[in-house]
Write a protein that holds these residues in place. Structure first.
Motif, PDB file in Angstrom:
ATOM      1  N   VAL A   1     -55.373 -82.947   6.378  1.00 27.50           N
ATOM      2  CA  VAL A   1     -54.508 -82.955   5.342  1.00 27.50           C
ATOM      3  C   VAL A   1     -53.980 -84.505   5.101  1.00 27.50           C
ATOM      4  O   VAL A   1     -53.562 -85.135   6.167  1.00 27.50           O
ATOM      5  N   GLY A   2     -54.015 -84.847   3.972  1.00 27.91           N
ATOM      6  CA  GLY A   2     -53.827 -86.367   3.682  1.00 27.91           C
ATOM      7  C   GLY A   2     -52.473 -86.324   2.733  1.00 27.91           C
ATOM      8  O   GLY A   2     -51.524 -85.661   2.875  1.00 27.91           O
TER       9      GLY A   2
ATOM     10  N   HIS B   1     -59.773 -87.343   6.019  1.00 31.22           N
ATOM     11  CA  HIS B   1     -61.070 -86.748   5.568  1.00 31.22           C
ATOM     12  C   HIS B   1     -62.292 -87.568   6.386  1.00 31.22           C
ATOM     13  O   HIS B   1     -63.052 -86.617   7.033  1.00 31.22           O
ATOM     14  N   ARG B   2     -62.322 -88.641   6.825  1.00 29.07           N
ATOM     15  CA  ARG B   2     -63.505 -89.440   7.263  1.00 29.07           C
ATOM     16  C   ARG B   2     -63.242 -89.133   8.737  1.00 29.07           C
ATOM     17  O   ARG B   2     -64.345 -88.699   9.268  1.00 29.07           O
ATOM     18  N   LEU B   3     -62.067 -89.193   9.334  1.00 23.71           N
ATOM     19  CA  LEU B   3     -62.071 -88.740  10.794  1.00 23.71           C
ATOM     20  C   LEU B   3     -62.375 -87.471  11.186  1.00 23.71           C
ATOM     21  O   LEU B   3     -63.335 -87.279  12.040  1.00 23.71           O
ATOM     22  N   CYS B   4     -62.013 -86.467  10.358  1.00 27.69           N
ATOM     23  CA  CYS B   4     -62.451 -84.973  10.632  1.00 27.69           C
ATOM     24  C   CYS B   4     -63.912 -84.766  10.521  1.00 27.69           C
ATOM     25  O   CYS B   4     -64.526 -83.992  11.204  1.00 27.69           O
ATOM     26  N   ARG B   5     -64.363 -85.427   9.170  1.00 28.31           N
ATOM     27  CA  ARG B   5     -65.747 -85.391   9.216  1.00 28.31           C
ATOM     28  C   ARG B   5     -66.732 -85.759  10.080  1.00 28.31           C
ATOM     29  O   ARG B   5     -67.676 -85.214  10.420  1.00 28.31           O
ATOM     30  N   ASP B   6     -66.160 -86.941  10.734  1.00 27.92           N
ATOM     31  CA  ASP B   6     -67.099 -87.320  11.689  1.00 27.92           C
ATOM     32  C   ASP B   6     -66.920 -86.960  13.153  1.00 27.92           C
ATOM     33  O   ASP B   6     -67.879 -86.642  13.817  1.00 27.92           O
TER      34      ASP B   6
ATOM     35  N   THR C   1     -60.636 -81.025   2.643  1.00 28.07           N
ATOM     36  CA  THR C   1     -59.524 -81.802   2.688  1.00 28.07           C
ATOM     37  C   THR C   1     -58.339 -81.639   1.822  1.00 28.07           C
ATOM     38  O   THR C   1     -58.867 -81.483   0.550  1.00 28.07           O
ATOM     39  N   LEU C   2     -57.223 -81.528   2.255  1.00 24.31           N
ATOM     40  CA  LEU C   2     -56.189 -81.225   1.248  1.00 24.31           C
ATOM     41  C   LEU C   2     -55.548 -82.614   0.934  1.00 24.31           C
ATOM     42  O   LEU C   2     -54.803 -83.639   1.764  1.00 24.31           O
ATOM     43  N   PRO C   3     -55.689 -83.044  -0.472  1.00 29.87           N
ATOM     44  CA  PRO C   3     -55.277 -84.484  -0.846  1.00 29.87           C
ATOM     45  C   PRO C   3     -53.830 -84.640  -1.325  1.00 29.87           C
ATOM     46  O   PRO C   3     -53.433 -85.829  -1.452  1.00 29.87           O
ATOM     47  N   TYR C   4     -53.026 -83.905  -1.484  1.00 27.18           N
ATOM     48  CA  TYR C   4     -51.593 -83.948  -1.642  1.00 27.18           C
ATOM     49  C   TYR C   4     -50.907 -83.574  -0.367  1.00 27.18           C
ATOM     50  O   TYR C   4     -51.019 -82.619   0.460  1.00 27.18           O
TER      51      TYR C   4
END
Length: 258
Positions: free
Chosen positions: A27-28, A47-52, A64-67
């Protein structure tokens, strides 16, 4: 890696059937980050952290939720696109219902924006009350561990777009940073001793709180390594965790006596 965005429904079902029954929701937020950094910083780190981390753990990575809940940034600086707290609660709790319907037993929300905390906690409370045995966790990217938390607070208690966040983006997403604006981006924390929680327009001159001018890509790479390692360790524990007791949420102790 089990990335829902690229999976068919058959692949999702097969993953759950094989025992991959933990989902991660990054969640961003989309909000101003001072004169030196783009509005997508919080989403980029989540996004980057969770994907890695998902690449190294048996989880299903949700889109990823961008809002997020960024209303505290006010409308002084263009670029912030915010959800009201109750809207974020509804969005995440609705998504959680669908996670449960897919057979997933655990949901880990990884939050990249500080003031998403309260709405996400409310969504957690609602989901575990609606779905007996559904386990929900909330992890904040800046508080994964003590060393990560200390690094984020080194230059300001009420930090934003500061040394840590700027260093992370210099290391991971350099295009989001404007290096030529770093020298004059610093702005001090003015909240020491305050009783009230003031919006950013009343605490910062330029949307920053902290010292981004001191950030380097090398510092960001070290901090990100801590974040990745510590979140990986946390999720590796989470994927096999069971509740300490098996009592039903809906069944009263009075019913047990019958």
């Amino acid at each position: 890696m089990h990335e829902l965005y690229n999976m068919t429904w058959e692949e999702v079902a097969a993953a759950v059937k094989s025992g991959v029954d933990t989902a991660v929701l990054p969640v961003g937020a989309t909000e101003q980050h001072g004169p030196h950094m783009g509005c997508g910083m919080d989403t980029a780190i989540a996004h980057r952290l969770c994907r890695d981390v998902a690449a190294d753990t048996p989880v299903i990575l949700l889109p990823t939720l961008p809002y997020g809940c960024s209303i505290g940034h006010s409308k002084r600086w263009p670029g912030t696109m915010a959800l009201n707290p109750k809207t974020l609660i509804d969005v995440v709790s609705d998504l959680g219902d669908w996670v449960v319907s897919s057979g997933i037993r655990r949901l880990i929300m990884v939050n990249g924006h500080v003031t998403n905390a309260a709405p996400l906690r409310c969504a957690l409370e609602m989901l575990r009350a609606r779905h007996d045995g559904f386990m929900v966790a909330l992890v904040h990217t800046a508080q994964i561990s003590e060393r990560v938390k200390k690094a984020h607070h080194d230059d300001a208690e009420d930090w934003h777009a500061n040394h840590a966040e700027t260093a992370l983006m210099l290391a991971l997403e350099p295009d989001i940073v404007r290096p030529e604006r770093l020298a004059d981006a610093d702005d001090p924390d003015r909240t020491d001793g305050c009783v009230f929680s003031h919006p950013v327009n009343r605490t910062s001159l330029n949307g920053v709180t902290g010292t981004p001018s001191t950030a380097t890509a090398e510092q960001g790479a070290q901090l990100y390594g801590w974040m990745r390692d510590d979140l990986t360790a946390l999720i590796q524990r989470a994927v096999s965790e069971e509740s300490p007791l098996e009592h039903s949420y809906f069944r009263s102790v009075l019913s047990d006596a019958l």
